[in-house]
Design a protein around this motif. Sequence first.
Motif, PDB file in Angstrom:
ATOM      1  N   ALA A 203     -15.495 -14.476   1.096  1.00 49.11           N
ATOM      2  CA  ALA A 203     -16.954 -14.550   1.169  1.00 49.11           C
ATOM      3  C   ALA A 203     -17.627 -13.627   0.149  1.00 49.11           C
ATOM      4  O   ALA A 203     -18.846 -13.486   0.159  1.00 49.11           O
ATOM      5  N   ASN A 204     -16.811 -12.991  -0.704  1.00 47.84           N
ATOM      6  CA  ASN A 204     -17.316 -12.098  -1.754  1.00 47.84           C
ATOM      7  C   ASN A 204     -17.963 -10.836  -1.195  1.00 47.84           C
ATOM      8  O   ASN A 204     -18.771 -10.196  -1.865  1.00 47.84           O
ATOM      9  N   LEU A 205     -17.598 -10.443   0.002  1.00 53.11           N
ATOM     10  CA  LEU A 205     -18.065  -9.183   0.590  1.00 53.11           C
ATOM     11  C   LEU A 205     -17.050  -8.090   0.256  1.00 53.11           C
ATOM     12  O   LEU A 205     -16.337  -7.567   1.115  1.00 53.11           O
ATOM     13  N   LEU A 206     -16.974  -7.767  -1.038  1.00 58.42           N
ATOM     14  CA  LEU A 206     -15.880  -6.931  -1.543  1.00 58.42           C
ATOM     15  C   LEU A 206     -16.015  -5.474  -1.099  1.00 58.42           C
ATOM     16  O   LEU A 206     -15.001  -4.801  -0.873  1.00 58.42           O
ATOM     17  N   THR A 207     -17.231  -4.977  -0.982  1.00 60.36           N
ATOM     18  CA  THR A 207     -17.405  -3.584  -0.551  1.00 60.36           C
ATOM     19  C   THR A 207     -16.878  -3.384   0.871  1.00 60.36           C
ATOM     20  O   THR A 207     -16.171  -2.403   1.154  1.00 60.36           O
ATOM     21  N   ASP A 208     -17.220  -4.320   1.755  1.00 64.07           N
ATOM     22  CA  ASP A 208     -16.723  -4.232   3.134  1.00 64.07           C
ATOM     23  C   ASP A 208     -15.201  -4.396   3.173  1.00 64.07           C
ATOM     24  O   ASP A 208     -14.509  -3.702   3.929  1.00 64.07           O
ATOM     25  N   ALA A 209     -14.693  -5.315   2.359  1.00 64.58           N
ATOM     26  CA  ALA A 209     -13.244  -5.539   2.332  1.00 64.58           C
ATOM     27  C   ALA A 209     -12.514  -4.297   1.847  1.00 64.58           C
ATOM     28  O   ALA A 209     -11.476  -3.909   2.404  1.00 64.58           O
ATOM     29  N   GLN A 210     -13.055  -3.641   0.821  1.00 60.22           N
ATOM     30  CA  GLN A 210     -12.395  -2.443   0.306  1.00 60.22           C
ATOM     31  C   GLN A 210     -12.437  -1.303   1.325  1.00 60.22           C
ATOM     32  O   GLN A 210     -11.477  -0.535   1.444  1.00 60.22           O
ATOM     33  N   ALA A 211     -13.526  -1.215   2.063  1.00 58.17           N
ATOM     34  CA  ALA A 211     -13.599  -0.181   3.104  1.00 58.17           C
ATOM     35  C   ALA A 211     -12.508  -0.385   4.156  1.00 58.17           C
ATOM     36  O   ALA A 211     -11.862   0.580   4.599  1.00 58.17           O
ATOM     37  N   LEU A 212     -12.292  -1.656   4.548  1.00 57.65           N
ATOM     38  CA  LEU A 212     -11.219  -1.924   5.518  1.00 57.65           C
ATOM     39  C   LEU A 212      -9.850  -1.660   4.910  1.00 57.65           C
ATOM     40  O   LEU A 212      -8.936  -1.173   5.592  1.00 57.65           O
ATOM     41  N   LEU A 213      -9.691  -1.985   3.620  1.00 59.86           N
ATOM     42  CA  LEU A 213      -8.409  -1.710   2.960  1.00 59.86           C
ATOM     43  C   LEU A 213      -8.124  -0.209   2.940  1.00 59.86           C
ATOM     44  O   LEU A 213      -6.995   0.218   3.202  1.00 59.86           O
ATOM     45  N   GLU A 214      -9.129   0.587   2.614  1.00 57.16           N
ATOM     46  CA  GLU A 214      -8.930   2.039   2.611  1.00 57.16           C
ATOM     47  C   GLU A 214      -8.520   2.525   4.008  1.00 57.16           C
ATOM     48  O   GLU A 214      -7.626   3.373   4.140  1.00 57.16           O
ATOM     49  N   SER A 215      -9.154   1.970   5.025  1.00 60.57           N
ATOM     50  CA  SER A 215      -8.828   2.374   6.398  1.00 60.57           C
ATOM     51  C   SER A 215      -7.400   1.995   6.757  1.00 60.57           C
ATOM     52  O   SER A 215      -6.641   2.816   7.289  1.00 60.57           O
ATOM     53  N   VAL A 216      -7.003   0.760   6.446  1.00 54.99           N
ATOM     54  CA  VAL A 216      -5.671   0.304   6.831  1.00 54.99           C
ATOM     55  C   VAL A 216      -4.590   0.992   6.005  1.00 54.99           C
ATOM     56  O   VAL A 216      -3.479   1.242   6.488  1.00 54.99           O
ATOM     57  N   ILE A 217      -4.885   1.339   4.760  1.00 58.39           N
ATOM     58  CA  ILE A 217      -3.918   2.084   3.940  1.00 58.39           C
ATOM     59  C   ILE A 217      -3.713   3.473   4.523  1.00 58.39           C
ATOM     60  O   ILE A 217      -2.583   3.958   4.627  1.00 58.39           O
ATOM     61  N   ASN A 218      -4.814   4.130   4.899  1.00 56.13           N
ATOM     62  CA  ASN A 218      -4.684   5.465   5.503  1.00 56.13           C
ATOM     63  C   ASN A 218      -3.886   5.424   6.799  1.00 56.13           C
ATOM     64  O   ASN A 218      -3.107   6.334   7.093  1.00 56.13           O
ATOM     65  N   LYS A 219      -4.088   4.363   7.587  1.00 55.12           N
ATOM     66  CA  LYS A 219      -3.366   4.243   8.856  1.00 55.12           C
ATOM     67  C   LYS A 219      -1.878   3.971   8.652  1.00 55.12           C
ATOM     68  O   LYS A 219      -1.068   4.226   9.544  1.00 55.12           O
ATOM     69  N   ASN A 220      -1.505   3.434   7.492  1.00 55.86           N
ATOM     70  CA  ASN A 220      -0.109   3.020   7.270  1.00 55.86           C
ATOM     71  C   ASN A 220       0.514   3.731   6.076  1.00 55.86           C
ATOM     72  O   ASN A 220       1.409   3.189   5.415  1.00 55.86           O
TER      73      ASN A 220
END
Length: 512
Positions: free
Chosen positions: A119-136
């Motif tokens: 959906a081209n909501l890249l800022t939100d997607a990157q925020a979730l990626l940062e969160s999931v990377i930190n968790k793993n």
Amino acid sequence: MNRIVGCRRISSRIFLFLGNKILSPLPRSSHSQANPPKPSDLVSPICHLLKNGGKWSSLSSAYSSAELDDALVERIFLNLKEPVDAKGALLFFHWSSQCKSYQHSLKSYCLVIHILVRANLLTDAQALLESVINKNSNPESPTNIVAETLLRSHGDDVVPTPRVFDLLLQTYSKMRMVEQAFDACLYMGDHGFTPSLASFNKMLHVAQRSDWSGLAWKVFENMFVRRVYPNQDSIETMVNLMCKEGCLQRMLRLLDRIHGKRCAPGILVNMALVLRIFEEKRFAQGYILVRRMLQKNLIFDDIMSSLIIYAHCKIGKFHDAAMAYNDMVNRGCRPNAFVHTCFIGARCKENSVEEALQLVEEMHSIGLNPYDETYSYLIEGCARAGRLEESVSFCKKMMKEGFLPSLPAFSEMAVKLCDLGEVEKVDEILTALTEKGFAPNEEIYCQLIHGFGRIGKAQRILGLYYEMVHRGFVVGLPVYAALIRSLSDCGKMKDAKKFIKMMKGDAERAMC
């Protein structure tokens, strides 16, 4: 007639009364109000609510008591996978994160990330990626677990969008986790996904700024492997890296010796990459990359041929090197000093010194000048062959031309001269070299100490020790052993015992 109409009116009233009773909600007991709805009944109403503009408060008022599990949450996300519903999926993700006793799985994170990127909501997607990377990112987690889960959830579940993998690499790079980014890059490449030039450049930039030069060269090489060719940003980053490494001037000199004139920075960086691969003895990879560069006009023919000759000489394939040389000349490329030096080095290593000397004469006859590496090969080769006068002559000649020998070359010459009792000649040459910037190593000092011990020059032995200390050497066991043995040979037992005591003290301090 009036009786019939009256009966009908009474019947209608009775039916209406009964109908209202049937359609009206039954009174709920306190027990039925406490029971949450079944999970299987929640997917459709929640999705309907979110698709029709439902807000956080609507979810909370209607489903605050709902019991969530991974299967239910993932089904809801898959029902909201279309771009028009992406904000609803994100809302449900954050709302469900606040529910008691529920934590999102890695797969649910990845599903929402796919939906948001599509959906081209890249800022939100990157925020979730940062969160999931930190968790793993803990040591117990597999290196590529996020990339693997993104790949597994990519396919029939959500419409494919390779941009999500680029965003993963760029997020890793933003978080300065370039090693993880490169591992994910390799993993994705093995599964058919090629990162974009922007992702490669981001990895290069962070690796260069963080002084991870080896990793930066791996990323740059992988660009060619994946047929993603560098642009101006890529080249500028690599030139900055070469400046930091201190190899830029060496590569410029090498380029001058091969091609005879300066080239675009991209040619210089590509040459440095191939040379680096060959120096690591990864010849098959180097052959493939240099030919691919030539096809794309990213390197010149004479540079490619010279590097291939270098590789053949390095592994002792002299026949292949000679064939490559003849082919290069037949294609109109001029002979160069680098290629002749490759052949000279190869001949010296196999103790064919006479042939190496003939190649030097050939260089002079066609107007090519030897340089530091040429002379170092000749000094070492002649010394190994017992031709010490020629070895010393080449050393003095290169000094006059402003060159300094390599440490292995000087060490080989020094050993042979010291064995013949010519340690003072070695000391004299070394003094002249150090005045020009030559930096001897511990091995050379040990050779001189042993040499002066054989001829009984105890004062010079002590002078070498103090010279080492002045130069900042950390005196180790080999030097102590040389000092003790050589001073003992000279009859200076008091000095030898002093160094024994110093050696023991250093050993005790090292153990503490």
